[in-house]
Design a protein around this motif. Structure first.
Motif, PDB file in Angstrom:
ATOM      1  N   GLY A  50       3.629  10.806  -1.161  1.00 53.82           N
ATOM      2  CA  GLY A  50       4.170  10.845  -2.520  1.00 53.82           C
ATOM      3  C   GLY A  50       4.037  12.220  -3.141  1.00 53.82           C
ATOM      4  N   ALA A  51       2.870  12.849  -2.953  1.00 55.55           N
ATOM      5  CA  ALA A  51       2.637  14.185  -3.516  1.00 55.55           C
ATOM      6  C   ALA A  51       3.576  15.210  -2.892  1.00 55.55           C
ATOM      7  CB  ALA A  51       1.182  14.598  -3.307  1.00 55.55           C
ATOM      8  N   ALA A  67      -7.207   1.569 -10.686  1.00 52.91           N
ATOM      9  CA  ALA A  67      -7.461   0.326 -11.403  1.00 52.91           C
ATOM     10  C   ALA A  67      -6.151  -0.395 -11.711  1.00 52.91           C
ATOM     11  CB  ALA A  67      -8.227   0.615 -12.695  1.00 52.91           C
ATOM     12  N   ARG A  68      -5.153   0.358 -12.142  1.00 54.03           N
ATOM     13  CA  ARG A  68      -3.873  -0.243 -12.508  1.00 54.03           C
ATOM     14  C   ARG A  68      -3.218  -0.938 -11.311  1.00 54.03           C
ATOM     15  NH1 ARG A  68      -0.737  -3.317 -15.025  1.00 54.03           N
ATOM     16  NH2 ARG A  68      -0.552  -4.085 -12.916  1.00 54.03           N
ATOM     17  N   PHE A  69      -3.262  -0.299 -10.155  1.00 49.24           N
ATOM     18  CA  PHE A  69      -2.583  -0.829  -8.974  1.00 49.24           C
ATOM     19  C   PHE A  69      -3.505  -1.617  -8.045  1.00 49.24           C
ATOM     20  CE2 PHE A  69       0.192   2.796 -10.105  1.00 49.24           C
ATOM     21  CZ  PHE A  69       1.385   2.105 -10.236  1.00 49.24           C
ATOM     22  N   LEU A  86       0.817  -1.206   0.000  1.00 44.11           N
ATOM     23  CA  LEU A  86       0.000   0.000   0.000  1.00 44.11           C
ATOM     24  C   LEU A  86       0.851   1.256   0.000  1.00 44.11           C
ATOM     25  CD1 LEU A  86      -3.002  -0.702   2.401  1.00 44.11           C
ATOM     26  CD2 LEU A  86      -3.075  -0.270  -0.050  1.00 44.11           C
ATOM     27  N   LEU A  87       1.907   1.243   0.807  1.00 42.11           N
ATOM     28  CA  LEU A  87       2.780   2.413   0.885  1.00 42.11           C
ATOM     29  C   LEU A  87       3.431   2.705  -0.461  1.00 42.11           C
ATOM     30  CD1 LEU A  87       4.495   1.877   4.364  1.00 42.11           C
ATOM     31  CD2 LEU A  87       2.860   3.670   3.753  1.00 42.11           C
ATOM     32  N   ILE A 141       3.488   5.988  -5.322  1.00 39.50           N
ATOM     33  CA  ILE A 141       3.571   6.138  -6.779  1.00 39.50           C
ATOM     34  C   ILE A 141       2.381   6.942  -7.300  1.00 39.50           C
ATOM     35  CG2 ILE A 141       3.494   4.903  -8.982  1.00 39.50           C
ATOM     36  CD1 ILE A 141       5.025   2.626  -7.626  1.00 39.50           C
ATOM     37  N   VAL A 142       1.192   6.631  -6.782  1.00 40.96           N
ATOM     38  CA  VAL A 142      -0.008   7.373  -7.200  1.00 40.96           C
ATOM     39  C   VAL A 142       0.151   8.855  -6.900  1.00 40.96           C
ATOM     40  CG1 VAL A 142      -2.460   7.748  -6.722  1.00 40.96           C
ATOM     41  CG2 VAL A 142      -1.594   5.416  -6.992  1.00 40.96           C
TER      42      VAL A 142
END
Length: 219
Positions: free
Chosen positions: A166-167, A142-144, A12-13, A18-19
């Motif tokens: 991440g942001a 959806a991808r992850f 999840l991390l 990445i997201v």
């Protein structure tokens, strides 16, 4: 195999991080605004601009996650298909980013730096005024396989926290970089940086499509 058995906190991390980076990286209006403020007002004014954008992004992430939570059965039955669709959406987004010209988003600079709060709020509303960001989140989720049926609240909180991290990492890094090369960073630099980001997203999405077709995961 249930959700807990498939996904770990580390998964999840990594996915959330990445997201958060992918959503923040393309130099749209708020990205250009962040660079402008870093160059004209100072690094921390640019970073606060990024904070405002990050808050707006997490709001849309929560909306996306909440909406996808009603599609439990669809996600379970068509997980591979959704990963392929998500990767294709990211590919389209990468191509759009590569071909776009962020320089058009440049605004006349103001002599008044304003307060940190003012810079934060304006960045929030500039980002929040673009609801199309939801489609990017749908593609990434959806991808992850980021939102899975029956996921515990604690796991969801960890995932959304990772998106924020991440942001913020992206905004911290980009303002640091721009501040360091401020004497050599110009309009062409913005254009080149955006093209590099587009290429990275395109390559990552193509890898995602191949892995999804092969029935494998990026994590």
């Amino acid at each position: 195999m249930n959700w807990i058995e498939q996904v770990t906190i580390l998964d999840l991390l990594v996915k959330g991080f990445i997201v958060g980076v992918v959503v923040s990286a393309p130099l749209g209006p708020v990205g250009v605004l962040c660079i402008q403020r870093t160059l004209n007002k100072g690094r921390w004014f640019g970073f606060v601009t990024g904070l405002g954008a990050a808050l707006s992004d997490i709001c849309y992430a929560l909306i996306t996650g909440y909406g996808m939570s009603f599609m439990d059965e669809l996600i379970l039955k068509h997980q591979i298909f959704l990963q392929i669709v998500g990767s294709v959406m990211l590919l389209a987004f990468g191509i759009y980013t590569f071909r776009s010209n962020p320089v058009k988003s440049l605004r006349p600079t103001s002599a008044n730096r304003g307060t940190y709060l003012h810079n934060f709020i304006t960045a929030f509303f500039v980002t929040f005024s673009n609801p199309l960001i939801i489609f990017l989140f749908i593609g990434l989720f959806a991808r992850f396989s980021f939102v899975m049926p029956g996921s515990p609240l604690g796991f969801q909180l960890v995932g959304y926290l990772a998106i924020i991290i991440g942001a913020l990492t992206w905004w911290f890094g980009i303002t640091y970089f721009v501040n360091k090369v401020r004497t050599r960073f110009n309009v062409r630099g913005i254009w080149i940086l955006n093209r590099i980001i587009g290429v990275v997203v395109i390559i990552a999405s193509i890898i995602g499509i191949v892995l999804a077709i092969a029935g494998k995961s990026l994590s």
